[in-house]
Design a protein around this motif. Structure first.
Motif, PDB file in Angstrom:
ATOM      1  N   TYR A  39       0.832  -1.196   0.000  1.00  0.00           N
ATOM      2  CA  TYR A  39       0.000   0.000   0.000  1.00  0.00           C
ATOM      3  C   TYR A  39       0.869   1.249   0.000  1.00  0.00           C
ATOM      4  CZ  TYR A  39      -3.939  -2.962   1.417  1.00  0.00           C
ATOM      5  OH  TYR A  39      -4.902  -3.920   1.466  1.00  0.00           O
ATOM      6  N   ARG A  52      -3.687   3.810  -1.080  1.00  0.00           N
ATOM      7  CA  ARG A  52      -3.780   3.264  -2.421  1.00  0.00           C
ATOM      8  C   ARG A  52      -3.180   1.857  -2.428  1.00  0.00           C
ATOM      9  NH1 ARG A  52      -4.568   5.772  -7.217  1.00  0.00           N
ATOM     10  NH2 ARG A  52      -4.293   7.803  -6.198  1.00  0.00           N
ATOM     11  N   THR A 107     -11.366  -1.438  -3.571  1.00  0.00           N
ATOM     12  CA  THR A 107     -10.685  -0.348  -4.286  1.00  0.00           C
ATOM     13  C   THR A 107     -11.599   0.226  -5.360  1.00  0.00           C
ATOM     14  OG1 THR A 107      -9.667  -1.935  -5.817  1.00  0.00           O
ATOM     15  CG2 THR A 107      -8.370  -1.254  -3.904  1.00  0.00           C
ATOM     16  N   VAL A 113      -8.097   2.888  -1.924  1.00  0.00           N
ATOM     17  CA  VAL A 113      -8.776   1.975  -1.015  1.00  0.00           C
ATOM     18  C   VAL A 113     -10.061   2.615  -0.509  1.00  0.00           C
ATOM     19  CG1 VAL A 113      -8.615   0.772   1.198  1.00  0.00           C
ATOM     20  CG2 VAL A 113      -6.644   0.837  -0.339  1.00  0.00           C
TER      21      VAL A 113
END
Length: 247
Positions: A39, A52, A107, A113
């Motif tokens: 991430y 993300r 997502t 996320v």
């Protein structure tokens, strides 16, 4: 965290060839080749996180890594994304916990996320009666409702609330809120994992959810005060923080 508290630890995971194994020194590692979930985390001035997903982790299968009849005192499942589709194994005689954060993630089209649109379905797939489940109020839109629903299935649920402490949802349907310990926050990433593992270790040692909660809150406070692995406190540091706050 469990290693820092004096427990022998076996880690079952997937690892990429370039993974820096040095950070796992002192642990027994049973790994299959695969992708590790990664991430990107960004925090604003108030500590709010935007996340993300850079790479989802490979599916994880436990059976090939375990010997027939192998027993453990404590088992903790911590999927970073969706490495497990359902609760893998019961581990008879063990205290079992599961972090729901990965299961409660989804997502958008750009990899950001977001909350899983079916949180109860995703969470129920990973828990079983008698287990302990952990989630954060940031993991889903209605965290208290989700925690209460899981508790009706005889799962002990801990809802962490950052600077506002944590709430324990017990098997009998009752709930108890605990205030956070004061902390000078430096890096919040990983604090929830430290909290959960400290809770599980102390619950296994004392069979007291109250003692486990207070111990975990001290571990979580220490975790946010240092970056990365430096935030993993040992038992002496946790007990000193508890004593200081009780004085």
């Amino acid at each position: 965290m469990a290693r820092a508290l004096g427990w022998d630890v076996t880690v079952v995971t997937t690892l990429e060839p370039a993974f820096p194994l040095g950070i796992l020194d002192g642990l027994e590692v049973r790994a299959a080749p695969g992708t590790v979930a990664r991430y990107e985390n960004r925090y604003d001035a108030r500590g709010n996180r935007t996340q993300r997903l850079l790479a989802p982790g490979s599916d994880l299968y436990l059976v090939p890594h375990l010997s027939p009849g192998e027993a453990f005192d404590l088992v903790f499942y911590a999927p970073a994304y969706h490495e497990f589709r359902k609760a893998p194994l019961r581990f008879r005689g063990a205290l079992v916990g599961v972090s729901l954060q990965g299961a409660l993630r989804s997502t958008d089209g750009e990899g950001r996320v977001i909350a899983n649109p079916r949180p109860l379905e995703a969470a129920r797939a990973l828990v079983r009666p008698g287990w302990c489940a952990f989630l954060s109020e940031e993991d889903t839109a209605a965290p208290e409702a989700l925690a209460a629903a899981l508790a009706t299935g005889r799962t002990l649920v801990v809802l962490t609330r950052g600077y506002n402490g944590a709430t324990l949802f017990e098997l009998d349907g009752s709930s108890t809120s605990y205030p956070a310990l004061p902390a000078e926050a430096s890096e919040p990433t990983g604090a929830g994992d430290c909290f959960a593992m400290a809770f599980m270790v102390r619950l296994a040692e004392t069979d007291s959810v109250d003692q486990a909660m207070r111990f975990a809150l001290a571990a979580g406070a220490l975790a946010v005060e240092a970056p990365g692995l430096a935030g993993i406190a040992n038992r002496a540091a946790i007990e000193e923080r508890m004593t200081r706050e009780a004085a």
